[in-house]
Enzyme design. Structure first.
Site, PDB file in Angstrom:
ATOM      1  N   ASN A 105      64.451   5.036 -55.551  1.00 34.87           N
ATOM      2  CA  ASN A 105      63.677   6.228 -55.785  1.00 34.87           C
ATOM      3  C   ASN A 105      62.353   6.016 -55.670  1.00 34.87           C
ATOM      4  O   ASN A 105      61.654   5.293 -56.562  1.00 34.87           O
ATOM      5  CB  ASN A 105      64.220   7.016 -57.002  1.00 34.87           C
ATOM      6  N   VAL A 165      72.872  19.410 -49.326  1.00 39.65           N
ATOM      7  CA  VAL A 165      73.524  20.541 -48.506  1.00 39.65           C
ATOM      8  C   VAL A 165      73.116  20.608 -46.911  1.00 39.65           C
ATOM      9  O   VAL A 165      73.482  21.449 -46.321  1.00 39.65           O
ATOM     10  CB  VAL A 165      73.111  21.968 -49.266  1.00 39.65           C
ATOM     11  N   PHE A 184      62.747  18.486 -53.562  1.00 39.11           N
ATOM     12  CA  PHE A 184      62.455  19.729 -54.740  1.00 39.11           C
ATOM     13  C   PHE A 184      61.325  19.357 -55.615  1.00 39.11           C
ATOM     14  O   PHE A 184      60.580  20.085 -55.860  1.00 39.11           O
ATOM     15  CB  PHE A 184      63.970  20.224 -55.389  1.00 39.11           C
ATOM     16  N   HIS A 241      77.032  20.092 -54.079  1.00 37.38           N
ATOM     17  CA  HIS A 241      76.312  21.420 -54.225  1.00 37.38           C
ATOM     18  C   HIS A 241      76.577  22.244 -52.988  1.00 37.38           C
ATOM     19  O   HIS A 241      75.872  22.993 -52.797  1.00 37.38           O
ATOM     20  CB  HIS A 241      74.679  21.178 -54.435  1.00 37.38           C
ATOM     21  N   GLN A 293      74.048  15.360 -53.324  1.00 35.43           N
ATOM     22  CA  GLN A 293      73.830  16.593 -53.904  1.00 35.43           C
ATOM     23  C   GLN A 293      72.966  17.455 -52.729  1.00 35.43           C
ATOM     24  O   GLN A 293      72.891  18.661 -52.746  1.00 35.43           O
ATOM     25  CB  GLN A 293      72.720  16.496 -54.915  1.00 35.43           C
TER      26      GLN A 293
HETATM   27  N1  APR Z   1      62.458   7.253 -50.122  1.00 36.25           N
HETATM   28  C1  APR Z   1      62.831   7.217 -51.619  1.00 36.25           C
HETATM   29  N2  APR Z   1      62.531   8.350 -52.646  1.00 36.25           N
HETATM   30  C2  APR Z   1      62.247   9.421 -52.028  1.00 36.25           C
HETATM   31  C3  APR Z   1      61.946   9.551 -50.700  1.00 36.25           C
HETATM   32  C4  APR Z   1      61.938   8.565 -49.855  1.00 36.25           C
HETATM   33  N3  APR Z   1      61.887   8.612 -48.614  1.00 36.25           N
HETATM   34  N4  APR Z   1      61.718  10.674 -50.590  1.00 36.25           N
HETATM   35  C5  APR Z   1      61.852  11.398 -51.817  1.00 36.25           C
HETATM   36  N5  APR Z   1      62.061  10.609 -52.848  1.00 36.25           N
HETATM   37  C6  APR Z   1      62.273  10.710 -54.171  1.00 36.25           C
HETATM   38  C7  APR Z   1      61.297  11.517 -54.851  1.00 36.25           C
HETATM   39  O1  APR Z   1      60.467  10.709 -55.663  1.00 36.25           O
HETATM   40  C8  APR Z   1      62.321  12.448 -56.015  1.00 36.25           C
HETATM   41  O2  APR Z   1      62.171  11.785 -57.243  1.00 36.25           O
HETATM   42  O3  APR Z   1      63.808  11.527 -54.017  1.00 36.25           O
HETATM   43  C9  APR Z   1      63.594  12.308 -55.341  1.00 36.25           C
HETATM   44  C10 APR Z   1      64.252  13.621 -55.072  1.00 36.25           C
HETATM   45  O4  APR Z   1      64.406  14.269 -56.338  1.00 36.25           O
HETATM   46  P1  APR Z   1      64.816  15.768 -56.281  1.00 36.25           P
HETATM   47  O5  APR Z   1      63.456  16.624 -55.325  1.00 36.25           O
HETATM   48  O6  APR Z   1      64.750  16.191 -57.579  1.00 36.25           O
HETATM   49  O7  APR Z   1      65.913  16.160 -55.510  1.00 36.25           O
HETATM   50  P2  APR Z   1      67.460  15.793 -55.982  1.00 36.25           P
HETATM   51  O8  APR Z   1      67.398  14.844 -57.094  1.00 36.25           O
HETATM   52  O9  APR Z   1      68.354  15.916 -54.717  1.00 36.25           O
HETATM   53  O10 APR Z   1      67.646  17.518 -56.935  1.00 36.25           O
HETATM   54  C11 APR Z   1      69.052  17.674 -57.226  1.00 36.25           C
HETATM   55  O11 APR Z   1      68.463  20.051 -57.799  1.00 36.25           O
HETATM   56  O12 APR Z   1      67.393  21.964 -56.858  1.00 36.25           O
HETATM   57  C12 APR Z   1      68.655  21.294 -57.169  1.00 36.25           C
HETATM   58  O13 APR Z   1      70.489  21.735 -55.929  1.00 36.25           O
HETATM   59  C13 APR Z   1      69.209  21.060 -55.850  1.00 36.25           C
HETATM   60  O14 APR Z   1      70.555  19.259 -55.106  1.00 36.25           O
HETATM   61  C14 APR Z   1      69.272  19.734 -55.744  1.00 36.25           C
HETATM   62  C15 APR Z   1      69.337  19.238 -57.168  1.00 36.25           C
END
Ligand code: APR
Length: 233
Positions: free
Chosen positions: A205, A97, A28, A113, A95
């Site tokens: 992350n 889905v 996201f 979620h 988190q």
């Molecule tokens: N390896 C390590 N880190 C990764 C990788 C990977 N292959 N791919 C992405 N990332 C990291 C990104 O740097 C990012 O900071 O994963 C993180 C994902 O963060 P978000 O996109 O914010 O996703 P998430 O934390 O799951 O969002 C939480 O927000 O919109 C709502 O309901 C939705 O469940 C979601 C919630």
């Protein structure tokens, strides 16, 4: 890190969208590729969107339902399922889905979620399979609109799942975050609850997260699949 896993009696894994990007699904908030870089979540992933922007809502979620069917769990999901079988980890709080943890064989999964694999009628609550969206069926027999059984912005988290995740976070002596920016409440409280209850907190992350300063160990700039494979050797 692997020795922490071996030493621990109650390891809990906490995953976000970064766990599924190596399967081909977008997250996201990754700069450039995250879903919320293109769409405003309040306009598309909210109850307001469901009521007042229904065509865009359906279009957005039908695309996500199709993508979950087109892609599959990657090696990292399977490693976590193996670790549950070996007793190395007790549960996964996710988190996500996409249902990929269960597809890879994990059983003890708390979907904070909800899930895109199911739909339900916004009016009468009747449950449907997400195939309905694939077949472009968007309405219930009662006439109500069908929506994915996920938590939309503005909705409460499923209480039973929340309670399970809370008890797991309280029992954890090792809490490992994989692929979350930790920017959404209340989901982002669980790593802190684990830490407050004496757990070691590890965050893996690609980019910095909002809770890095509370972690005992942080790994940035690495792909989760590779990190899990290293710990699995
Ligand atoms: N390896 C390590 N880190 C990764 C990788 C990977 N292959 N791919 C992405 N990332 C990291 C990104 O740097 C990012 O900071 O994963 C993180 C994902 O963060 P978000 O996109 O914010 O996703 P998430 O934390 O799951 O969002 C939480 O927000 O919109 C709502 O309901 C939705 O469940 C979601 C919630």
């Amino acid at each position: 890190m692997r020795n922490w896993l071996n030493e621990s009696n109650h390891t809990v894994i906490y995953t976000g969208a970064g766990m599924s990007t190596e399967s081909g699904l977008p997250d996201f908030r990754s700069s450039g590729s995250g879903l919320w870089q293109q769409e405003d979540p309040s306009k598309i992933a909210s109850t307001d969107a469901l009521n007042n922007n229904v065509d865009a809502f359906i279009d957005f979620y039908r695309t996500r339902v199709l993508s979950v069917k087109d892609y599959k769990p990657h090696k990292g999901h399977h490693i976590l399922a193996d670790w549950e079988k070996q007793g190395l980890i007790k549960s996964i709080i996710t988190q996500n889905v996409d249902g990929f943890h269960q597809k890879a064989g994990s059983h003890n999964v708390a979907e904070l979620h909800g899930t895109l694999t199911k739909l339900h009628c916004q009016s009468c609550g009747k449950e449907y399979n997400s195939e309905e969206y694939v077949n472009k069926e968007f309405y219930c027999e009662c006439g109500g609109i069908l929506r994915p059984s996920i938590v939309l912005f503005g909705e409460m988290l499923p209480q039973e799942t929340f309670q399970f995740a809370l008890s797991e976070a309280e029992k954890a002596d090792l809490f490992i975050v994989l692929g979350s920016s930790l920017s959404v409440t209340p989901a982002n409280q669980f790593p802190l609850i684990a830490k407050e209850n004496g757990a070691r907190l590890v965050i893996v992350n690609r980019e910095p997260t909002e809770l890095d300063r509370y972690a005992d160990h942080v790994i940035h700039g690495r792909e989760i699949g590779k990190v899990l494979a290293e710990w699995n050797s």
